[in-house]
Design a protein around this motif. Sequence first.
Motif, PDB file in Angstrom:
ATOM      1  N   GLU A  69       0.825  -1.203   0.000  1.00  0.00           N
ATOM      2  CA  GLU A  69       0.000   0.000   0.000  1.00  0.00           C
ATOM      3  C   GLU A  69       0.860   1.255   0.000  1.00  0.00           C
ATOM      4  O   GLU A  69       0.538   2.240  -0.675  1.00  0.00           O
ATOM      5  N   SER A  90      -8.782  -0.006   3.270  1.00  0.00           N
ATOM      6  CA  SER A  90      -7.435   0.065   2.715  1.00  0.00           C
ATOM      7  C   SER A  90      -7.161   1.432   2.107  1.00  0.00           C
ATOM      8  O   SER A  90      -8.070   2.188   1.785  1.00  0.00           O
ATOM      9  N   ILE A 147      -5.707   1.578  -0.734  1.00  0.00           N
ATOM     10  CA  ILE A 147      -5.759   1.343  -2.172  1.00  0.00           C
ATOM     11  C   ILE A 147      -7.120   1.785  -2.672  1.00  0.00           C
ATOM     12  O   ILE A 147      -8.112   1.077  -2.577  1.00  0.00           O
TER      13      ILE A 147
END
Length: 341
Positions: free
Chosen positions: A126, A250, A252
């Motif tokens: 990440e 996350s 992302i």
Amino acid sequence: MSQASVLVIEDDAVFQSIVKNYLTQLDYDVRCTDSGHEGVRLCRQLTPDIILCDLKLPDISGLQVIEQLLSSHADLPIIVVSASESMTDIREAVGLGAWDYLVKPIESLTVLNEAIQHCLNRYQLEETYLHDRYELDDHIQVLYQDDALVRRLTHELLPTGPMELNGYRFQFDLTTDEPSVWLDFRPLLQGKVLVLLASPQNATEQRLIPLLVFKTLLDPLLRQHLSGHDESIIEPAKLLTHLNDELCHSRIRTAFDVLVGVVDTRSGEWRWGQAGDRIRSEPQSRPDLALGIWQHASYHQSTIIGPHKITGRLANIADVMIQRDLPQTDVPPYPDKADSY
């Protein structure tokens, strides 16, 4: 230099000592406390790379600890290690932002180290993605300029070849030399096979790292299933809900189209779910919202008995084909035991 710093919040003195000695031998820098309040204080003081936290603590609950820690350290990897096998506790911990959940007693401490490494790898991926997206630093540019490395990492997202089990043949076909896809046939217990086709929706050319991050989200669920602690991986609706929750937590910021299903090669049942509308499947099902867009999205699954052919197609990228036309085999190519994985 130690490979990572770990804070252990655990009130069982024996288990705490065992974990500390084991991780220290593996060259982790380990600090321990038996208090939730002290754990929060130490985290703010030491900023560890990862935290192991019990749910039942003498002062405050582990869920309260997780909530307080993530309010100030939103990206902190936290692994819950608890004797509670309650799915309510597991869902609540993951919903708050825990990255993994291990049930005590842990059969082997190597499982603990694998869980830590998975979390650290996900964190690093990440971080790399953020550099790629916002800074375009030299390191990530070098990665994508290394054609051999990109080919190797891309290859790790694909099966090694066709697979046959109990009269079923699992195979795939790529329609491009540079597929931005994760495709997997994964043997589970009791003759079941997990089938997964996933592709990111981001418009950038550099889709490899989001796929690698997405892949790490499935590893803990596979491990828990194969150890007999969690069956959510064989329920596509639950699996899609879990993955969506993880992606929404996350960093992302990428949506994914996903087809995921489980073939029971003994009963002939095909159970599947679909997120996003870029994948065409047969038998057909209504696609739900792509993963990673909305945390509160809901997902459903469909079930059919005895289809002789199952397909999934991601236009201009990849095709998945599952056929039941081979002679039945009496012995699967893997044992029905957790230690077979």
